[in-house]
Design a protein around this motif. Sequence first.
Motif, short mmCIF file in Angstrom:
data_model
loop_
_atom_site.label_atom_id
_atom_site.label_comp_id
_atom_site.label_asym_id
_atom_site.label_seq_id
_atom_site.Cartn_x
_atom_site.Cartn_y
_atom_site.Cartn_z
N TYR A 195 20.85 -43.16 -89.70
CA TYR A 195 21.90 -42.17 -89.47
C TYR A 195 21.51 -41.15 -88.40
O TYR A 195 22.36 -40.42 -87.89
N ARG A 196 20.24 -41.12 -88.06
CA ARG A 196 19.78 -40.24 -86.98
C ARG A 196 20.40 -40.66 -85.64
O ARG A 196 20.57 -39.83 -84.74
N MET A 198 23.35 -41.29 -85.00
CA MET A 198 24.64 -40.61 -84.78
C MET A 198 24.47 -39.33 -83.97
O MET A 198 25.30 -39.01 -83.12
N GLN A 199 23.39 -38.59 -84.24
CA GLN A 199 23.17 -37.33 -83.54
C GLN A 199 22.51 -37.52 -82.18
O GLN A 199 22.78 -36.78 -81.24
N ASP A 200 21.66 -38.55 -82.07
CA ASP A 200 20.82 -38.67 -80.88
C ASP A 200 21.38 -39.57 -79.79
O ASP A 200 21.02 -39.41 -78.62
N TYR A 202 24.55 -41.05 -77.73
CA TYR A 202 25.96 -41.00 -77.39
C TYR A 202 26.53 -42.42 -77.44
O TYR A 202 26.00 -43.34 -76.82
N ALA A 228 25.69 -38.26 -94.76
CA ALA A 228 26.03 -38.68 -93.39
C ALA A 228 27.54 -38.88 -93.26
O ALA A 228 28.14 -38.54 -92.23
N ALA A 231 29.21 -35.45 -93.04
CA ALA A 231 28.99 -34.89 -91.71
C ALA A 231 29.89 -35.57 -90.68
O ALA A 231 30.47 -34.92 -89.80
N TYR A 232 30.02 -36.90 -90.79
CA TYR A 232 30.87 -37.65 -89.88
C TYR A 232 32.33 -37.20 -90.01
O TYR A 232 33.03 -37.01 -89.00
N ASN A 235 32.75 -33.79 -88.46
CA ASN A 235 32.68 -33.90 -87.00
C ASN A 235 33.96 -34.49 -86.43
O ASN A 235 34.44 -34.07 -85.38
N LEU A 277 23.25 -28.24 -93.47
CA LEU A 277 24.26 -29.04 -92.79
C LEU A 277 25.62 -28.36 -92.81
O LEU A 277 26.34 -28.36 -91.81
N LEU A 317 30.96 -27.14 -90.82
CA LEU A 317 29.68 -27.50 -90.22
C LEU A 317 29.00 -26.18 -89.85
O LEU A 317 29.65 -25.27 -89.33
#
Length: 767
Positions: A195-196, A198-200, A202, A228, A231-232, A235, A277, A317
């Motif tokens: 799931y990392r 998603m943030q790192d 593009y 996750a 958070a998705y 976002n 978060l 968030l």
Amino acid sequence: MSETVQIAGSVERITFYNPENGYSVVRIKPDTRGMLPFKYASGRDALITVVGNLPELNPGEWVKLTGRWISHPKHGRQFQPELCEKSRPASIEGVKRYLGSGMIRGVGSVMAERIVDRFGADTLEIIDNDPKRLGEVLGIGKKRVANIIKSWEEQRAIKDVMLFLQDHGVSTGLAVKIYKQYGDDSLAIVQSEPYRLMQDIYGIGFKTADKIAQALGLAHDDPGRIEAGVAYTLNRMAEEGHVYMPQDALEPEAADILGLETEKVTAVINKLDTSGLIKRETLVYKIDPIGSIGLEPSTSQPKELTAALREENAVYLTPLYYSEIGVTNRVRRMIDHPTSRLAALQAKMRQQGADRAVQAVNTGVLLAAQQVEAVVTAVTNKVTILTGGPGTGKTTTLRALLDLLDRGRFSAALAAPTGRAAKRLAEATDREAKTVHRLLEYNPGEGFGRNEDNPIDADMIVIDEASMLDLVLTNNLLKAIGLDSHLLLVGDIDQLPSVGAGDVLADLIDSGVTAVVRLQTIFRQAADSYIIHNAHRINAGQMPQTSAKANDFYIFIKDDPQETADLLVEIVKTRVPHKFGLDAMDDIQVLAPMYNGAVGVTRLNEVLQAALNPAGGRKIERRLGGRIFRVGDKVMQTVNNYDKHVYNGDIGRITALDPIQQVITVNIDGAPTVYDFLEADELIHAYAISVHKSQGAEYPCVVMPVVVQHYMMLQRNLLYTAVTRAKKLVILVGTRRAIKIALSNNKVSQRYTALDYRLQQGQGYGA
């Protein structure tokens, strides 16, 4: 069912590729060395049709496919792959094609032939084990040898990542990005922290990361997966403009995405407050007898008032929560601060008379009373909003204010959210104007150079196109403005709100704490324009008018969407250039309400590219991310790239495409910007763009399809925004019914935001 077989060969051409799911139709030239004879391909130039989900391929690449032969009733025998590996060829001719395919930066077809001619069948082994020998090849210097070695090593490392990701729908391009981000740790990170990504990375969202996590055996209801998913969901809502989401709306939405019971999502959300978060706050709506709703912080209320209150559990968030609090506190502190950098000017205006002081400035025009009021308001109030539609004199008012400041030797800093808007502001005021990011001296990896400790040194900060300001950028802007400086926000409140989260300009106006001047008089010279006349009619919900005398506003009626698209292409390619002398590429911008359909952004870009910049001749092109990029193409930047100093919405033209060095050069506002092929997903074609993407821009001519098929997006403020982007000419193509649908839909999409209510409560609330 046919037996599983294996084939290998080089990719000859890509007939079709869907970047969303990898579905492809590819023609392969088989290599039969060491393999069973092909039943369905014979002859030296015979090609195999491969149909199925594949990583993104390019002509010349070498692949090994495992799958089955199938029979299509119309197209005959085809190969359906179950597994695809980018492999190495067996023949010398295959090695030449393999090396010259563009997979290795710095090696094209000519250089590949020289290398293979020198080393023959041992070529790949030499590159693997003794690559410095490449220096023996004519025309290869030390620098190119080093680049080839580096690229070759990356390809080998990426292959390990690819083998793992292939089964999880991750494209080759994303696999390369993962390797670029994490290097030799790529596989370990993907396997341990999916799931990392998603943030790192593009281009990787929850669904891709979740697919990997599920394949690794993560439980469907694992708290990490639910976190996750939450958070998705938040976002995704932020991308739609929302600052927070009510918990009773968030829970079922996240549960649906995760495929879980709502109760399991609730349990995780209730434990997330300490994770950093999210932030939660109970907002209390006050309902008065006539039904209007206000919002105030949750406090212990007298029992007699409880019947008039409705609570809402807001989930933010964390960055958005602190941005909303930050904007609230900063605006209140600026307004309440006792000193002003314009105190001397204020005193002079009191002494001389405000109207006389403003009119005494030689602006070349006599200001209307409302314009004088706007100038005086900006000087006497710390935070002022100047709004109004086209032709109401916002620019003239701003110039008068700046002239007044200049005469008194007071300083002003001018900025706008986008490069295009900043350029327009500079042209309109004859003064330097920057993007907000440049004004705040943003540096990648370091953040904003201007902040509370190093504020902008200006008496007045002017932000144009302020309707485009999102909450996070506004927070950073306000941090960089001294409490004794003045802020003037100029924008049209009736346009679409910001692309990012928040509805800042509207919230500031609705809060009642900032000074607001709305210009309403349309000046005579502007009233002669049908663009301005119709913009105000549209804003009032009235049908735009056309006339035989009008030469700047046209409506072409077409009922069928495909006929609408055909006519639109003809208008852009032929009619407007011939009648008005405007350039089809540089002066005309097609705006569309939606991406899908025959007259959506995606399809219009395809047909306009074919009409305005067709393939052929020596024009270089390359398929990247499912799109064909061609020299001469009109393209748009879709994300802020601070390293390149290009921003979401910037438009340019492709001036060069180098398949050997794997770079695209785009001319944006006269400056060449170089993109690696891996960065091409930041670009989209811009022959047609969405109305939202046009915010802050101005074009000589706007052409817009308005069809009932787009009814979901047809809104009054969307049509108004599109029309007000045009400087000289507007052409609507579609039906009057669709225009009426847009005019009757004045329900501005409500965003979940509490900024206006926080401002009403006063400084420090919620901190």
